[in-house]
Design a protein around this motif. Structure first.
Motif, mmCIF file in Angstrom:
data_model
loop_
_atom_site.group_PDB
_atom_site.id
_atom_site.type_symbol
_atom_site.label_atom_id
_atom_site.label_comp_id
_atom_site.label_asym_id
_atom_site.label_seq_id
_atom_site.Cartn_x
_atom_site.Cartn_y
_atom_site.Cartn_z
ATOM 1 N N PHE A 17 6.976 13.402 2.438
ATOM 2 C CA PHE A 17 5.802 13.725 3.238
ATOM 3 C C PHE A 17 6.238 14.485 4.484
ATOM 4 C CE2 PHE A 17 4.482 9.840 0.945
ATOM 5 C CZ PHE A 17 3.421 10.401 0.237
ATOM 6 N N THR A 18 5.513 15.560 4.750
ATOM 7 C CA THR A 18 5.812 16.328 5.965
ATOM 8 C C THR A 18 4.549 16.377 6.823
ATOM 9 O OG1 THR A 18 5.248 18.314 4.738
ATOM 10 C CG2 THR A 18 7.583 17.806 4.939
ATOM 11 N N HIS A 19 4.710 16.633 8.088
ATOM 12 C CA HIS A 19 3.594 16.801 9.029
ATOM 13 C C HIS A 19 2.690 15.576 9.124
ATOM 14 C CE1 HIS A 19 4.775 20.951 9.220
ATOM 15 N NE2 HIS A 19 4.672 21.046 7.917
ATOM 16 N N ALA A 20 3.192 14.403 8.827
ATOM 17 C CA ALA A 20 2.353 13.206 8.948
ATOM 18 C C ALA A 20 2.248 12.814 10.417
ATOM 19 C CB ALA A 20 2.964 12.070 8.146
ATOM 20 N N LYS A 21 1.092 12.239 10.752
ATOM 21 C CA LYS A 21 0.867 11.839 12.153
ATOM 22 C C LYS A 21 0.561 10.351 12.214
ATOM 23 C CE LYS A 21 -0.550 16.002 14.417
ATOM 24 N NZ LYS A 21 -0.437 17.003 13.346
ATOM 25 N N PRO A 22 0.823 9.754 13.367
ATOM 26 C CA PRO A 22 0.519 8.319 13.491
ATOM 27 C C PRO A 22 -0.981 8.048 13.377
ATOM 28 C CG PRO A 22 1.649 9.161 15.462
ATOM 29 C CD PRO A 22 1.405 10.323 14.585
ATOM 30 N N LEU A 23 -1.332 6.902 12.816
ATOM 31 C CA LEU A 23 -2.738 6.490 12.732
ATOM 32 C C LEU A 23 -3.128 5.846 14.054
ATOM 33 C CD1 LEU A 23 -2.532 5.082 9.149
ATOM 34 C CD2 LEU A 23 -4.200 6.785 9.864
ATOM 35 N N ARG A 24 -4.299 6.241 14.537
ATOM 36 C CA ARG A 24 -4.691 5.805 15.886
ATOM 37 C C ARG A 24 -5.865 4.851 15.906
ATOM 38 N NH1 ARG A 24 -0.097 7.019 18.495
ATOM 39 N NH2 ARG A 24 0.201 9.239 18.862
ATOM 40 N N LYS A 25 -6.204 4.258 14.753
ATOM 41 C CA LYS A 25 -7.358 3.368 14.752
ATOM 42 C C LYS A 25 -6.908 1.922 14.995
ATOM 43 C CE LYS A 25 -11.194 2.035 11.793
ATOM 44 N NZ LYS A 25 -10.785 1.156 10.689
ATOM 45 N N PRO A 26 -7.220 1.394 16.192
ATOM 46 C CA PRO A 26 -6.770 0.025 16.481
ATOM 47 C C PRO A 26 -7.313 -0.936 15.423
ATOM 48 C CG PRO A 26 -7.720 1.056 18.433
ATOM 49 C CD PRO A 26 -8.021 1.968 17.280
ATOM 50 N N VAL A 39 -0.549 2.946 15.324
ATOM 51 C CA VAL A 39 0.485 3.146 16.335
ATOM 52 C C VAL A 39 -0.183 3.586 17.636
ATOM 53 C CG1 VAL A 39 2.478 4.539 16.993
ATOM 54 C CG2 VAL A 39 2.258 3.748 14.660
ATOM 55 N N PRO A 40 -0.090 2.783 18.705
ATOM 56 C CA PRO A 40 -0.744 3.144 19.967
ATOM 57 C C PRO A 40 -0.138 4.415 20.575
ATOM 58 C CG PRO A 40 0.021 0.850 20.000
ATOM 59 C CD PRO A 40 0.617 1.488 18.786
ATOM 60 N N LEU A 78 0.857 -1.186 0.000
ATOM 61 C CA LEU A 78 0.000 0.000 0.000
ATOM 62 C C LEU A 78 0.892 1.234 0.000
ATOM 63 C CD1 LEU A 78 -2.576 -0.670 2.848
ATOM 64 C CD2 LEU A 78 -3.028 -0.536 0.421
ATOM 65 N N THR A 79 0.359 2.316 -0.520
ATOM 66 C CA THR A 79 1.094 3.555 -0.384
ATOM 67 C C THR A 79 0.931 4.039 1.044
ATOM 68 O OG1 THR A 79 0.534 4.072 -2.599
ATOM 69 C CG2 THR A 79 1.313 5.876 -1.254
ATOM 70 N N LYS A 80 2.030 4.440 1.652
ATOM 71 C CA LYS A 80 1.929 4.871 3.029
ATOM 72 C C LYS A 80 1.865 6.377 3.086
ATOM 73 C CE LYS A 80 4.757 1.437 5.045
ATOM 74 N NZ LYS A 80 6.049 1.383 5.679
ATOM 75 N N ALA A 81 0.690 6.921 3.153
ATOM 76 C CA ALA A 81 0.586 8.335 3.441
ATOM 77 C C ALA A 81 -0.182 8.401 4.736
ATOM 78 C CB ALA A 81 -0.123 9.062 2.335
ATOM 79 N N TYR A 82 0.482 8.732 5.794
ATOM 80 C CA TYR A 82 -0.165 8.802 7.087
ATOM 81 C C TYR A 82 -0.984 10.090 7.122
ATOM 82 C CZ TYR A 82 3.589 5.444 7.608
ATOM 83 O OH TYR A 82 4.451 4.404 7.402
ATOM 84 N N PRO A 83 -1.963 10.202 8.018
ATOM 85 C CA PRO A 83 -2.873 11.346 7.951
ATOM 86 C C PRO A 83 -2.153 12.665 8.157
ATOM 87 C CG PRO A 83 -3.260 10.048 9.931
ATOM 88 C CD PRO A 83 -2.277 9.305 9.118
ATOM 89 N N GLY A 84 -2.679 13.662 7.473
ATOM 90 C CA GLY A 84 -2.094 14.988 7.611
ATOM 91 C C GLY A 84 -0.843 15.136 6.770
ATOM 92 N N ALA A 85 -0.404 14.024 6.160
ATOM 93 C CA ALA A 85 0.820 14.091 5.385
ATOM 94 C C ALA A 85 0.597 14.978 4.176
ATOM 95 C CB ALA A 85 1.218 12.697 4.926
ATOM 96 N N ARG A 86 1.510 15.872 3.953
ATOM 97 C CA ARG A 86 1.441 16.701 2.761
ATOM 98 C C ARG A 86 2.637 16.381 1.908
ATOM 99 N NH1 ARG A 86 -0.710 20.402 6.343
ATOM 100 N NH2 ARG A 86 1.211 21.510 6.828
#
Ligand SMILES: *[C@@H]1O[C@H](CO)[C@@H](O)[C@H](O)[C@H]1NC(C)=O
Ligand SMILES: *[C@@H]1O[C@H](CO)[C@@H](O)[C@H](O)[C@H]1NC(C)=O
Length: 397
Positions: free
Chosen positions: A277-286, A292-293, A31-39
């Motif tokens: 990608f900048t400003h990416a944040k960890p995904l929090r959906k278990p 990522v917890p 999968l392409t990894k674009a974590y949320p908020g990633a620009r």
């Protein structure tokens, strides 16, 4: 049961469903990894630092400036001197780091299974090569084959024979001054089919497989980066650039070489180039992908180049290894590489020609490649088709 045939049908359906889920699960790392908020960042012409440095205290560089944080990774990074090395026996060696993590993280038992396995062995990073029985298949060092300008280091998995063959038949052999190598874990899978003899044959036939004896699972991909850096130090220290790329990418090799040859020398020395990608944040959906917890990591990810494909300067290999010994383990290979570069004080450079998801507005044709350097994901069939188009001397875009 009144309908034995229905039962048979039902179990066949369930098996198929199971197979589908398994195949999707197995293909997840692609999968392409674009974590949320990633620009996705536009190319940045402002020169930052060109020379790597590694300060004694990494905390400020990695953003750990406040009081002792509560998330485990951040705490470790705040305290970390160096990681225990693989063969050190003192205090239980590399496994002790994972054992400590499992007892110090309050909700460790609720972590997904792959994250738990990752943490338990995350500080163990020296693995021997996996050598085919009967010898042979060894990859020659660069001094024997000629030092390449650009090493094409393709992350693959033992079972992905067709993807590797498509790379060999297309962009992998396109240019002089390049060398193609595939990076793989052990073909003896955990619970999977035993691919040892097939991979051994392939290794003898092509001599382009670097294999190491660890389980080739998504959270072990950083091992390929680190073991390659180590291999480079011993067998190819003078390579100018290294492309880290997935086996489902299509690389416009000649265009990439032209771009690299045109870079200002100061840039080239500290190069980390790709789709950034900048400003990416960890995904929090278990249960979701790339979860990522909160008790493991807090804050944003560093700027990083997508794992789909990026180029680094070969001379950075020993620097990156030194940084990795002092950056706490993180499960995603692209974020981890971003952290190591940040520890060295180097920034990734964005180039719009790296597309780690095929641009939706473009048909899959050779002309769509005109200003691209690397795209993915492509099937082996599509790569070969695209390659044939590109070879057509009548091609006008
Ligand atoms: C490292 O730097 C951080 C932030 O600048 C500081 O809070 C911390 O005390 C330093 N640690 C050591 C061991 O000097
Ligand atoms: C990575 O490979 C090592 C060695 O085979 C293994 O012990 C570890 O569990 C693997 N990591 C994961 C996340 O499965």
């Amino acid at each position: 049961m009144r309908c034995p045939k229905c039962l048979l049908c039902l179990s066949a359906l369930l098996t198929l469903l199971g197979l589908k889920v398994y195949i999707e699960w197995v293909s997840e790392p692609h999968l392409t990894k674009a974590y949320p908020g990633a620009r996705s960042t536009p190319p940045d012409p402002t020169p930052a630092s060109f020379e790597p440095t590694l300060p004694a205290n990494l905390s400020a560089r990695l953003g750990q400036t406040g009081p002792l944080p509560s998330a485990y990774w951040n705490q470790q990074q705040w305290r970390l001197g160096t990681l225990p090395s693989g063969d050190s026996v003192e205090a239980g060696g590399c496994r002790a780091w994972g054992t400590a993590a499992s007892s110090e993280i309050p909700d460790f038992t609720s972590y997904p299974e792959d994250l738990r396995s990752f943490l338990l062995s995350a500080a163990c990073r020296s693995f021997p090569p996996w050598l085919p029985a009967g010898g042979g298949g060894q990859v020659a060092s660069c001094s024997a084959t000629g030092v390449p300008y650009l090493l094409l280091a393709v992350k693959s998995e033992p079972g992905r024979f067709a993807q590797r063959q498509a790379v060999r038949e297309t962009w992998g052999h396109a240019a002089p001054d390049t060398r193609l190598l595939f990076l793989l874990g052990s073909p003896v899978g955990r619970g999977g089919p035993h691919l040892g003899s097939l991979v051994a044959w392939e290794s003898h036939r092509y001599n382009d497989l670097l294999l190491w004896d660890f389980f080739d699972v998504p959270f072990n991909q950083t091992l390929k980066d680190l073991l390659l850096l180590d291999w480079l130090g011993h067998h190819c220290p003078d390579v100018t650039f290294v492309l880290h790329v997935q086996d489902d990418a299509f690389v416009h090799t000649l265009a990439l070489l032209e771009h690299l040859r045109g870079l200002p020398p100061t840039w080239a020395r500290g190069l980390y180039l790709g789709e950034v990608f900048t400003h990416a944040k960890p995904l929090r959906k278990p249960g979701g992908p790339f979860y990522v917890p909160g008790s493991f990591f807090e804050g944003s990810y560093p700027a990083y180049a997508s794992t789909g494909g990026y180029v680094i300067a070969g001379r950075l290999a020993p620097w990156l290894l030194q940084a990795a010994a002092r950056v706490a383990p993180f499960p995603f290979d692209d974020v981890y590489t971003g952290l190591c570069f940040r520890a060295l004080g180097l920034v990734p450079r964005a180039h719009p020609g790296f597309r780690t998801a095929w641009p939706a507005d473009r048909p899959l044709q050779a002309c769509a490649l005109r200003d691209l350097l690397l795209v993915r994901p492509l099937s082996p069939q599509d790569s070969i088709r695209l390659w044939k188009h590109l070879q057509n001397p009548q091609l006008r875009c």
